[in-house]
Motif scaffolding. Sequence first.
Motif, PDB file in Angstrom:
ATOM      1  N   LEU A  89      54.851  51.654  42.658  1.00  0.00           N
ATOM      2  CA  LEU A  89      54.640  50.354  42.018  1.00  0.00           C
ATOM      3  C   LEU A  89      55.948  49.653  41.665  1.00  0.00           C
ATOM      4  CD1 LEU A  89      51.597  51.265  39.729  1.00  0.00           C
ATOM      5  CD2 LEU A  89      51.571  50.145  41.953  1.00  0.00           C
ATOM      6  N   GLN A  90      57.066  50.114  42.292  1.00  0.00           N
ATOM      7  CA  GLN A  90      58.357  49.495  42.010  1.00  0.00           C
ATOM      8  C   GLN A  90      58.315  47.979  42.235  1.00  0.00           C
ATOM      9  OE1 GLN A  90      61.378  50.138  40.875  1.00  0.00           O
ATOM     10  NE2 GLN A  90      62.372  48.281  41.612  1.00  0.00           N
ATOM     11  N   SER A  91      57.834  47.584  43.401  1.00  0.00           N
ATOM     12  CA  SER A  91      57.796  46.142  43.671  1.00  0.00           C
ATOM     13  C   SER A  91      56.386  45.697  44.064  1.00  0.00           C
ATOM     14  CB  SER A  91      58.812  45.787  44.757  1.00  0.00           C
ATOM     15  OG  SER A  91      58.605  46.607  45.872  1.00  0.00           O
ATOM     16  N   ARG A  92      55.393  46.541  43.753  1.00  0.00           N
ATOM     17  CA  ARG A  92      54.000  46.156  43.948  1.00  0.00           C
ATOM     18  C   ARG A  92      53.333  46.133  42.578  1.00  0.00           C
ATOM     19  NH1 ARG A  92      54.239  50.556  47.454  1.00  0.00           N
ATOM     20  NH2 ARG A  92      54.472  49.955  49.636  1.00  0.00           N
ATOM     21  N   ALA A  93      52.195  45.480  42.507  1.00  0.00           N
ATOM     22  CA  ALA A  93      51.451  45.524  41.249  1.00  0.00           C
ATOM     23  C   ALA A  93      49.978  45.334  41.556  1.00  0.00           C
ATOM     24  CB  ALA A  93      51.934  44.439  40.296  1.00  0.00           C
ATOM     25  N   MET A  94      49.132  46.068  40.836  1.00  0.00           N
ATOM     26  CA  MET A  94      47.688  45.876  40.966  1.00  0.00           C
ATOM     27  C   MET A  94      47.059  46.197  39.619  1.00  0.00           C
ATOM     28  SD  MET A  94      45.338  44.807  42.724  1.00  0.00           S
ATOM     29  CE  MET A  94      46.358  44.521  44.163  1.00  0.00           C
ATOM     30  N   GLY A  95      46.889  45.142  38.845  1.00  0.00           N
ATOM     31  CA  GLY A  95      46.379  45.344  37.504  1.00  0.00           C
ATOM     32  C   GLY A  95      45.177  44.458  37.244  1.00  0.00           C
ATOM     33  N   THR A  96      44.728  44.513  35.986  1.00  0.00           N
ATOM     34  CA  THR A  96      43.548  43.744  35.591  1.00  0.00           C
ATOM     35  C   THR A  96      43.914  42.535  34.756  1.00  0.00           C
ATOM     36  OG1 THR A  96      43.353  45.108  33.628  1.00  0.00           O
ATOM     37  CG2 THR A  96      42.104  45.806  35.557  1.00  0.00           C
ATOM     38  N   GLY A  97      45.233  42.242  34.621  1.00  0.00           N
ATOM     39  CA  GLY A  97      45.685  41.146  33.780  1.00  0.00           C
ATOM     40  C   GLY A  97      45.307  39.782  34.348  1.00  0.00           C
ATOM     41  N   PRO A  98      45.587  38.728  33.595  1.00  0.00           N
ATOM     42  CA  PRO A  98      45.187  37.382  34.014  1.00  0.00           C
ATOM     43  C   PRO A  98      45.885  36.919  35.300  1.00  0.00           C
ATOM     44  CG  PRO A  98      45.904  37.413  31.709  1.00  0.00           C
ATOM     45  CD  PRO A  98      46.218  38.739  32.275  1.00  0.00           C
ATOM     46  N   TRP A  99      47.035  37.506  35.596  1.00  0.00           N
ATOM     47  CA  TRP A  99      47.754  37.094  36.796  1.00  0.00           C
ATOM     48  C   TRP A  99      48.054  38.288  37.679  1.00  0.00           C
ATOM     49  CZ3 TRP A  99      48.857  35.041  31.950  1.00  0.00           C
ATOM     50  CH2 TRP A  99      48.551  33.676  31.807  1.00  0.00           C
ATOM     51  N   ALA A 100      48.260  38.007  38.955  1.00  0.00           N
ATOM     52  CA  ALA A 100      48.600  39.063  39.906  1.00  0.00           C
ATOM     53  C   ALA A 100      49.914  38.694  40.564  1.00  0.00           C
ATOM     54  CB  ALA A 100      47.501  39.193  40.953  1.00  0.00           C
ATOM     55  N   LEU A 101      50.564  39.726  41.116  1.00  0.00           N
ATOM     56  CA  LEU A 101      51.867  39.479  41.733  1.00  0.00           C
ATOM     57  C   LEU A 101      51.697  38.685  43.021  1.00  0.00           C
ATOM     58  CD1 LEU A 101      54.905  40.068  41.680  1.00  0.00           C
ATOM     59  CD2 LEU A 101      54.446  42.120  43.014  1.00  0.00           C
ATOM     60  N   ASP A 102      52.453  37.611  43.133  1.00  0.00           N
ATOM     61  CA  ASP A 102      52.500  36.876  44.396  1.00  0.00           C
ATOM     62  C   ASP A 102      53.733  37.344  45.164  1.00  0.00           C
ATOM     63  OD1 ASP A 102      52.236  35.076  46.434  1.00  0.00           O
ATOM     64  OD2 ASP A 102      53.060  33.397  45.312  1.00  0.00           O
ATOM     65  N   THR A 103      54.906  36.940  44.727  1.00  0.00           N
ATOM     66  CA  THR A 103      56.127  37.458  45.354  1.00  0.00           C
ATOM     67  C   THR A 103      57.175  37.695  44.289  1.00  0.00           C
ATOM     68  OG1 THR A 103      56.669  35.151  45.823  1.00  0.00           O
ATOM     69  CG2 THR A 103      56.059  36.530  47.703  1.00  0.00           C
ATOM     70  N   TRP A 104      57.900  38.758  44.479  1.00  0.00           N
ATOM     71  CA  TRP A 104      59.046  39.025  43.632  1.00  0.00           C
ATOM     72  C   TRP A 104      60.260  39.019  44.537  1.00  0.00           C
ATOM     73  CZ3 TRP A 104      60.764  44.506  41.847  1.00  0.00           C
ATOM     74  CH2 TRP A 104      61.927  44.392  41.062  1.00  0.00           C
ATOM     75  N   THR A 105      61.130  38.040  44.357  1.00  0.00           N
ATOM     76  CA  THR A 105      62.336  37.956  45.171  1.00  0.00           C
ATOM     77  C   THR A 105      63.545  38.125  44.270  1.00  0.00           C
ATOM     78  OG1 THR A 105      62.081  35.574  44.952  1.00  0.00           O
ATOM     79  CG2 THR A 105      61.508  36.516  47.074  1.00  0.00           C
ATOM     80  N   PRO A 106      63.909  39.394  44.020  1.00  0.00           N
ATOM     81  CA  PRO A 106      65.088  39.602  43.200  1.00  0.00           C
ATOM     82  C   PRO A 106      66.318  39.030  43.909  1.00  0.00           C
ATOM     83  CG  PRO A 106      64.365  41.666  44.206  1.00  0.00           C
ATOM     84  CD  PRO A 106      63.368  40.625  44.556  1.00  0.00           C
ATOM     85  N   PRO A 107      67.269  38.520  43.196  1.00  0.00           N
ATOM     86  CA  PRO A 107      67.341  38.459  41.751  1.00  0.00           C
ATOM     87  C   PRO A 107      66.840  37.129  41.194  1.00  0.00           C
ATOM     88  CG  PRO A 107      69.442  37.851  42.677  1.00  0.00           C
ATOM     89  CD  PRO A 107      68.525  38.077  43.838  1.00  0.00           C
TER      90      PRO A 107
END
Lengths: 592, 385, 348
Positions: free
Chosen positions: A233-251
Motif C-alpha cells: 500500500l506504499q503508493s496504492r490505497a483502497m479504503g472506505t473513506g469519502p475519497w479514493a486515490l486518483d493519482t499520487w505524483t511525488p513530489p
Amino acid sequence: MSKRVSKVGWIIMAALLCVSLAILPACGGGGAIPYKNPGVFVQQTIGRIDSLDPCYCYDTASGEQIYYMYEGLLGYNGTSTDTFVGLMATDYYWVNSTSLRFNIRPGVRFSNGDNMTVADVEYSFERAMVEDPDYGPVWMFYFPLLDTYGSRNSTGNITITSAEIDHAVEVVNSTCIEFNFVRPFPATTWYQIVCGSWGSIVDKAYCVAHGDWPGSWGNWTLYNNPAQTNLVLQSRAMGTGPWALDTWTPPGEIKLVKNDYYWNAGVHAVPFDRVLTQFVDSWPSRKLALLAGDCDIAYCPRTNIADLAGVADVNAVSGLPELTIDSFYFNQNITSTTTYAGSKTLDGNGISLDFFSDINVRKGFTYAFDWATYIAQAMQGEATQRGSPFVYGLPYFNPAANMYSKNLTLAKYYLEHSAWGNLTAIGFKFTLIYNTGNLVRKTACEILANNLFAISPNFQVAVLAKDWSSTMSLIRGRTWVMFQIGWLPDYADPDNYAVPYMHSQGTFSGPASFNNATVDALIAEGAISTNTTRRQEIYYALQQAWYDQLPGIILAQPLGRRFFTKYISGFEFNPTTCGQPGNLYYMSKSES
Amino acid sequence: MEDLVRIRDLTVRFHTYEGVVYAIDDLDLDIRQGETLGIVGETGSGKTMTALAILRLIPYPGRIESGSIVFFDKGLRSELELLKLSEDKMRSIRGCKISMVFQEPGSALNPVYTIGDQISEVYLLHQRQELGRQAKRRIDSLLGNGGTLAASIKRPFWRWQSRLYNKIAEGSNPLEPRILSHIPLFRRLLWRLKDEAGLLTVSMLKDVEIPDPDRVAGRYPHELSGGMKQRAVIAMALACSPELLIADEPTTSLDVTIQAQMLELFRRIKADRGASVLFITHNLGVAAEVCDRVAVMYAGRLCEVAGVEEIFLHPMHPYTKALLEAVPMPGKELQTIPGALADAFNPPPGCRFHPRCPSAMPTCQHERPKLKEVAKDHMVACYLY
Amino acid sequence: MELRSYIIRRVLLLIPVLIGVTLFIFGITMLFPPAQRATLYVTNMRQLSDLPAIIQKYGLDKPFFVQYGTWLNQVLHGNLGWSRAISMPVAQAIPHLLPATLELAIFAVPLIVLVGIFLGTKAATHKDKPLDHGTRVVAILGWSLPSFWLGLVLMMIFYGYFSGLLPPGRLGVQMDILVDSAAFIRYTHINTIDAILNLNGPVLLDALRHLILPVMTLSVINMAFIMRLMRSSMLESLGKGYILTARAKGLAEKVVVNKHARRNALIPVITVSGYLFAGLASGAVITETIFSFKGIGWWAWQAAVMLDIPSVLAFALFTATLFVVINLLVDILYTRVDPRVRLGGAVQ
C-alpha cells in the motif's frame, strides 16, 4: 537616423522595465479572490508524503491523506480529543476488563465496491502487527495487546508467535470483532489509538490480490518488516473513506477522487468531487495561489502571517491550540566529544559536562527566560505559556498548574547559589544550537542568551544554526548542551507526552539524562491505569514534578491558524489535526 | 594610353580613441589600362589602405574623408566615380570589375567552406544571368532528347525549370526564383546554377595551374598547401575577369620557389587577360620583376612615381634612394634608413620624410612638396627638384 | 577516426568516469557522521531513539570501501535503492522526474541559444553603437540578477499583479485532472508534447501558460553568457581575413555576416550550448522550486538536504552520463560545423 532613435528608445524602455521590476513587488494583488474549480478542494502546503500504507506511515503529511481515504473503527467527535463517534464500528463495549468488542457497521463498501466485512477489520489489525515495519507506528497496538513494543527484539529476531497476534484480534461473529488486551488498559487511550491513521481498515481482498500477506499463518514471518519498496500500500490505497486515490505524483501533488460508494453519502453527501494536495515549497507562491483562487487553503509559516492580515476574501481562522509544545532541554550529562561546551570545564570558558545536573542551575536558567517576549516576537502573539508538556486539549490537563515567569533577580540568586559555587563570579560559556531556518527557535535562543548576559557579562552563550539532520544526530549523540525540540503526539493521551518528555528512557529525557525513579513509576502506572480518578492524580503529579524537577524550560503552546478563501465553510478544529485543513467531510465550497 | 583608375586628393583617416590616424593624405595616382603598377613602401605607409580605398572597404573606424576615385568601366564605356556610387552598385563592382588578392592565403579563405564553394560564390553573385542561361540551355537539351517513360514523366518539371532559369537569365531580379532562394528546402531547386558555377570554378582552377582541379574544388582550405591556397585565392579574384586586379603582397608569406611560380603566374595572367594589376609590395626586387611602373609611398603620401627601369636606374626622391640602398645585395654592406617611420597619430609637418632625410632643407619642415613631373613619366614630390 | 569506434571509445570511458564520480560523492557523504546519515530514515520524532539500530541495520558505521562496495554491488544487480526524497525507488525517480526538467530544457535551451546568437551577432555588427550597449545592459542584468529574485518578481507581476495570468506549477487544476484521466494518453509525460500527440488544444495552451515564466527566468539568466560569447566570437571572426575576402567578392553585408562570419563564430557557442543543455536537463533547482516545476533539480537538492545518499549518487550517475553523452554529441556536431576538426583530435 530614425533607426538610431528607436534603438535609444529601446534602451530607455529596458531601463524603465528594470525600474518597474524593482517597484512592482511592492504592489501586491488587489481585487477580490475569484471563485475557481467548483467541486474541487485544493490545498497548497509544504512537506511531502512518505508512504500511503497505514501500517508504515508515521508522519503527519502522509497521515492526513490516509485520513481522507480510509476510516478506522472510531473517529474523534468533532472538536473533542476524548469523545468518539463510530465509523466502521457502530458501537463498542467491554466484555470484561481485558476484552473489548466492536460491532461492525453493515453496508459499508470500499471505493472499488468491495463490501467491508469483519474479516477486513481483523485483517487490518493483524496485517499491521504481522508487518510491523521498523520505526513504524505499530508499537501502539503491540504495547496494550501483547505488552511488547514490537514483533522483534533489538537484534531483529521475531519474538512473538502467530498465535499471540491471532488471539489479540479475534472475529466473534460476522458483525463483531474482539480485542484481547494483555492486562486492563485505559479505554480512552485505546479509542484514541484506533482513531490514528494506523487504525485504518484496509480491503483484505485488494491487499492479497496485490501480493500482501494472505491472512494465513503458514509463512507470516516472510511478511514481517517489509522494505518500503515492497509495501503493497506504499503508493496504492483502497479504503472506505469519502475519497479514493486518483493519482499520487511525488513530489508535486496527490489527487483524490470522490468515493462513489461512501457509506454515509445518503445522510451527508461527500462535499468535494476531488481533493488535491499540492506541495509547494515557496511561501510567496502559495500566497499568490490563495489570492488568485487557485487553492482553497494555503499553509502559511508563522513568521509570514502578517502577509495575509486583513486581506479581503481570505478567511483567517486563528487561536487554534495545537497539541504541540516546544521546550528547551537541559543536557545533564553531555558527551565528552562535544564541541559546544567551550573548555568543557567550569573555568569561565566553558561548562562542566554535568553542569545542568544541579537543580539550581536549571532554575536559574528558567527564571532567565522571558515568555512574554517569546510569545510576542517569535510566536507573533499567538501562543500561551504552559507549565509542563501536558498541554491544553489533553485529558487531565491542569489549568492551575504552577508556572515560572521571567525574574532575573531570582535567576541571579539561583545561579549564585549553585552546587558549583557562585556562577556570576566563575562565569560560563557554551553554544546554543537551533535547526537552520527555524526563526522561532532562533528567537528563543537569543532571548535566553541575552537575559543571561544581562545578569552577568560572565555568562556567555553563543547561538548557532545547524541543519536538521545534524541536530537530530547531535541530540542522539548527547553532544548538545541545551536542545530545543517540539513533539507531535501519536494520540491525545497524556501518556504520549509523559514518556518522551519525562521518562528516563524517553525520546528527549533519555538523551538529556533526566532520571527520576518516582517519575518513572508514575508514568508506568498512568500508562495502564483504567481508573480515571487515579490517572488524573498521576498526571497532575507529573505536571507538578516538571515544575519541581525542571528537566527543561517549557515554552508556549502555539495557537494555530488556517487561511481559507471565503468560499470554504464548515471548518471545525480538532487539536489532533495539527497543521491540516481539518475534517474535509464536513466542509464545503460554494461561491456565495 | 587611357587611365583605368584615376585617384585624386584621396584622404583616409582613422578616428580612434587614441586620436586621428592620417592613413592616406592627399594622394594622386593613376592606374593605366593594362599596366602593372607597383606600390612600394614600408609597413604602415598606406599601400594597403590605398587598395582598400579603391574597393571602398576601409575598415571601421577608418573613413575616406575626401578625394575622388574615377574608374573607367570598359563594359559600360563610361567613367564611374567610385566614391559616389551606391553601396549596391559598389558591390556589383567588387569582385567583378575590381578584385583583390590578399596577403595571407591562409586567412583569406574561409576555413569552413570548400574551395569550390568559395569560388562558385563569385559566379553565383556576379554572373547569375550567365549561369541561368547555361542552365536553361542544358535543360532544353534534356527536353529535346529522349522518349523514355522516365523522361516523359519528368518533362513538365523540366519545362518549369527551363522557365525558371530563363527568368534568371533575363535578369532584373525576377520574383519566383527570388522567393525560392529564400526558402531553405526550395532553394535546392536552383541547384543547376550551382552546378554551372561549379563547372566554371573547375576551369578557373585549371587556369591558375592547379593540378587535379576537380578534387581541389571539393577540398577545404586547410587541406591545401600555402601555394595552392594562394592560387585558389587568385582564381577567386580572376573568376569574373576583372579589369583591375589588386594584389596585396601576394607572395610575401610564400616560400621563395613558390614566390617565383606565383610571379610567373601574374605575368601570364596579365598577358592573357590584359587586365591592369595594382601590385602592392614592400619588396623592391619583386616590384622590379613584375611591374611596369612603380609608385613609392611614405607615411600615407606618394613620394615618387616612375617607370620601373627609370626608378631603379634614376631614383630621385631621397626615400626611394634610401629604399634601394636598403635592398640586400651580395658584396655590399647593408644600409638602413636612419630614424623611425613617421608617427601615424602625429605626423611631422611639411615633407613627412624630412626628419630622416639626409638632404632636408628648412622648407621641408613646414611646406609640403607637391608631386611634379620632373622627367617624362617620372613624378616626384621633393624640393630637390 | 571512424564515428562508431569513437562513440564506443567514449562510452567505455564513461565507466571510469562514473566510478570516479560516485567514489568522490560517496567520499563526501562519508564526512558526515553515521548518526547524521541515519536521520534520513527518521520520519517521526519518536524514531530518534532508533538511530543506533538504523546505523546497525544499514551498516552506516562500516569502513568506507565496504559501504561503497555494498552500494556498487546493489547497483550492479540493478537496485539503485530507495529515494526517501521522493518516496519511490531511485530507478523510477529519474524517469518520473525527468519529463518536467526536460520540458523546461527543451523550451529554454533553443530560446536561449537562438536569441543569444541573434543578439550576440547584432551586438557584434553594431559594436559600440546603442544596440551593442543595450544588449550589454541586458547581459549584465541577466548575469547579475539572482534567479530566485527574478523568478519571484516575475511571479509577483504575472501571477499576483495580473491575478492568475501566468501561474506556477505545470498545469492548472482542471487540465491536471484531465491529463490523468483515461481520455488522455501520457506518451512522454512532457505535457506540451503529450497535448500535441493527443491533439488537445486546451492542455497545450495551459501547459504553455505555465511554462512561460520559468522558461523566461532560465532564459534571462542564461542568455547573457551565450550572447556575450557570441558577440566576442563574432567580433573575432569579423576581424579575420576571409571576411575581407568575402566583402571584396562583392557579397552583401548580410551574407558576409550570416554565412561567412557566423558559422565560424558558432564553434565556441556550440560547446557552451551543449553544456547549457546538459546543465538544464540535470535540473534548475531554483527555478523548479520557485515555480513548483519539480523535476530532477529539485530532487537532487532535496536529496542533498536530506542526505539521501542513494538519490545523490544516482543523480551523480545521471548527470555524469548526460554530460559525457552531450559532450559526445557536441564533438560530432563540431565536425559538421568545422571541417578542420576531426573526431578525437584537435584542429589540424
